[in-house]
Write a protein that holds these residues in place. Structure first.
Motif, mmCIF file in Angstrom:
data_model
loop_
_atom_site.group_PDB
_atom_site.id
_atom_site.type_symbol
_atom_site.label_atom_id
_atom_site.label_comp_id
_atom_site.label_asym_id
_atom_site.label_seq_id
_atom_site.Cartn_x
_atom_site.Cartn_y
_atom_site.Cartn_z
ATOM 1 N N LYS A 156 45.458 -42.502 13.500
ATOM 2 C CA LYS A 156 45.573 -42.159 14.915
ATOM 3 C C LYS A 156 45.196 -40.699 15.169
ATOM 4 N N ARG A 157 45.447 -39.847 14.180
ATOM 5 C CA ARG A 157 45.127 -38.427 14.311
ATOM 6 C C ARG A 157 43.718 -38.089 13.804
ATOM 7 N N GLY A 158 42.984 -39.102 13.356
ATOM 8 C CA GLY A 158 41.621 -38.867 12.884
ATOM 9 C C GLY A 158 41.542 -38.157 11.551
ATOM 10 N N MET A 159 42.546 -38.338 10.714
ATOM 11 C CA MET A 159 42.582 -37.660 9.415
ATOM 12 C C MET A 159 41.910 -38.525 8.351
ATOM 13 N N LEU A 160 40.603 -38.679 8.472
ATOM 14 C CA LEU A 160 39.849 -39.543 7.577
ATOM 15 C C LEU A 160 38.993 -38.716 6.626
ATOM 16 N N VAL A 161 38.793 -39.257 5.441
ATOM 17 C CA VAL A 161 37.922 -38.634 4.449
ATOM 18 C C VAL A 161 36.699 -39.527 4.293
ATOM 19 N N PRO A 162 35.636 -39.024 3.653
ATOM 20 C CA PRO A 162 34.435 -39.856 3.457
ATOM 21 C C PRO A 162 34.779 -41.225 2.879
ATOM 22 N N GLY A 163 34.237 -42.246 3.476
ATOM 23 C CA GLY A 163 34.533 -43.611 3.069
ATOM 24 C C GLY A 163 35.511 -44.277 4.014
ATOM 25 N N GLY A 164 36.041 -43.501 4.970
ATOM 26 C CA GLY A 164 36.931 -44.071 5.975
ATOM 27 C C GLY A 164 38.389 -44.151 5.581
ATOM 28 N N VAL B 90 42.215 -42.746 4.751
ATOM 29 C CA VAL B 90 43.079 -41.765 5.409
ATOM 30 C C VAL B 90 43.507 -40.693 4.413
ATOM 31 N N ASN B 91 43.467 -39.453 4.863
ATOM 32 C CA ASN B 91 43.984 -38.341 4.063
ATOM 33 C C ASN B 91 45.502 -38.329 4.241
ATOM 34 N N THR B 92 46.203 -39.076 3.398
ATOM 35 C CA THR B 92 47.649 -39.256 3.572
ATOM 36 C C THR B 92 48.433 -37.977 3.293
ATOM 37 N N GLU B 93 47.907 -37.106 2.444
ATOM 38 C CA GLU B 93 48.598 -35.838 2.193
ATOM 39 C C GLU B 93 48.609 -34.991 3.468
ATOM 40 N N ARG B 94 47.483 -34.916 4.137
ATOM 41 C CA ARG B 94 47.398 -34.161 5.387
ATOM 42 C C ARG B 94 48.300 -34.781 6.450
ATOM 43 N N ALA B 95 48.313 -36.111 6.492
ATOM 44 C CA ALA B 95 49.170 -36.804 7.460
ATOM 45 C C ALA B 95 50.640 -36.525 7.174
ATOM 46 N N ALA B 96 51.013 -36.495 5.887
ATOM 47 C CA ALA B 96 52.401 -36.230 5.509
ATOM 48 C C ALA B 96 52.825 -34.820 5.905
ATOM 49 N N ILE B 97 51.951 -33.853 5.641
ATOM 50 C CA ILE B 97 52.258 -32.464 5.993
ATOM 51 C C ILE B 97 52.417 -32.317 7.503
ATOM 52 N N THR B 98 51.541 -32.987 8.253
ATOM 53 C CA THR B 98 51.614 -32.933 9.715
ATOM 54 C C THR B 98 52.931 -33.502 10.220
ATOM 55 N N LEU B 99 53.315 -34.675 9.701
ATOM 56 C CA LEU B 99 54.565 -35.299 10.126
ATOM 57 C C LEU B 99 55.757 -34.393 9.864
ATOM 58 N N LEU B 100 55.861 -33.872 8.650
ATOM 59 C CA LEU B 100 57.014 -33.051 8.286
ATOM 60 C C LEU B 100 57.055 -31.761 9.106
ATOM 61 N N ASP B 101 55.904 -31.138 9.294
ATOM 62 C CA ASP B 101 55.852 -29.910 10.096
ATOM 63 C C ASP B 101 56.294 -30.178 11.534
ATOM 64 N N GLU B 102 55.814 -31.260 12.112
ATOM 65 C CA GLU B 102 56.124 -31.545 13.520
ATOM 66 C C GLU B 102 57.560 -32.032 13.681
ATOM 67 N N PHE B 103 58.067 -32.755 12.703
ATOM 68 C CA PHE B 103 59.476 -33.172 12.751
ATOM 69 C C PHE B 103 60.390 -31.954 12.682
ATOM 70 N N ARG B 104 60.093 -31.033 11.754
ATOM 71 C CA ARG B 104 60.942 -29.861 11.560
ATOM 72 C C ARG B 104 60.873 -28.881 12.722
ATOM 73 N N SER B 105 59.764 -28.853 13.419
ATOM 74 C CA SER B 105 59.628 -27.932 14.545
ATOM 75 C C SER B 105 60.118 -28.539 15.856
ATOM 76 N N GLY B 106 60.614 -29.783 15.794
ATOM 77 C CA GLY B 106 61.196 -30.412 16.976
ATOM 78 C C GLY B 106 60.210 -31.080 17.900
ATOM 79 N N LYS B 107 58.977 -31.266 17.459
ATOM 80 C CA LYS B 107 57.961 -31.842 18.334
ATOM 81 C C LYS B 107 58.137 -33.343 18.556
ATOM 82 N N LEU B 108 58.972 -33.966 17.739
ATOM 83 C CA LEU B 108 59.247 -35.390 17.928
ATOM 84 C C LEU B 108 60.459 -35.613 18.835
ATOM 85 N N GLY B 109 61.062 -34.534 19.315
ATOM 86 C CA GLY B 109 62.222 -34.654 20.189
ATOM 87 C C GLY B 109 63.523 -34.442 19.445
ATOM 88 N N ARG B 110 64.607 -34.702 20.133
ATOM 89 C CA ARG B 110 65.944 -34.512 19.567
ATOM 90 C C ARG B 110 66.305 -35.715 18.691
#
Length: 202
Positions: free
Chosen positions: A161-169, A171-191
């Motif tokens: 959904k975030r367009g985090m794709l590598v060659p071959g289509g 998903v860059n799951t490491e990048r997705a994991a870092i994004t999730l944890l960063d946004e969860f910890r910064s409160g971007k997912l809400g309370r």
């Protein structure tokens, strides 16, 4: 209190003096009219102890970063109005008998990410959020998958959904994991809470 918005900050000093009114009265009876109130701020790593102190002090006095272990030594900060706060390094108990508790602390960043499998951690967090806060995942990442979907599939969907794709289509799951944890910890997912009070009547 909310250190970001400042909500509740002005109530701190009156509440502190009300709590310690008997002690303050004893000091004054002994002639200690200007004795400062010393307050120690203690908690697990990365929960905002230094941010709280900076908010109370009206500026950046204590070093702050969005990772655990930044405060390495004790430091006193004068708040004015006769109050001094001691900022302390985060503390954790030496051994986790409750793995779920350790897992929740890892979600918040209280445990250093360098010693963890970030992707596995993100999958566990996604499974929890998908069960307890599905609306948060839908609102933030447009994830709308059936109940009980595995964390691996949820993580791949987030990356897609975030367009985090590598060659071959794939998903860059490491990048997705870092994004999730960063946004969860910064409160971007809400309370969001990771545990609820026990129901004593149950």
């Amino acid at each position: 209190m909310d250190c970001k918005s400042g909500k509740g900050v002005k109530q701190f000093h009156p509440a502190l003096r009300e709590l310690l009114k008997e002690q303050i009265a004893q000091w004054r009876a002994k002639g200690l009219l200007n004795r400062p109130i010393h307050v120690m701020v203690v908690g697990i790593p990365n929960v905002g102890k230094s941010s709280f102190i900076n908010k109370m002090a009206g500026g950046k006095r204590a070093k702050v970063e969005d990772r655990p272990g930044v405060t390495r030594t004790k430091q006193w900060v004068k708040l004015g109005d006769g109050v001094e706060m001691l900022d302390t390094p985060g503390v954790l108990w030496p051994k986790f008998d409750d793995q779920q508790a350790a897992q929740r602390l890892a979600f918040t960043g209280a445990i250093n990410d360098d010693v963890l499998d970030i992707e596995a951690l993100a999958m566990l967090l996604l499974e929890y959020l998908h069960e307890a806060y599905p609306q948060a995942l839908t609102a933030r990442y447009k994830i709308n998958l059936p109940e009980g979907t595995e964390g691996r599939i949820l993580l791949e969907e987030l990356g897609r959904k975030r367009g985090m794709l590598v060659p071959g289509g794939e998903v860059n799951t490491e990048r997705a994991a870092i994004t999730l944890l960063d946004e969860f910890r910064s409160g971007k997912l809400g309370r969001i809470t990771l545990e609820a009070p026990e129901n004593e009547g149950a």
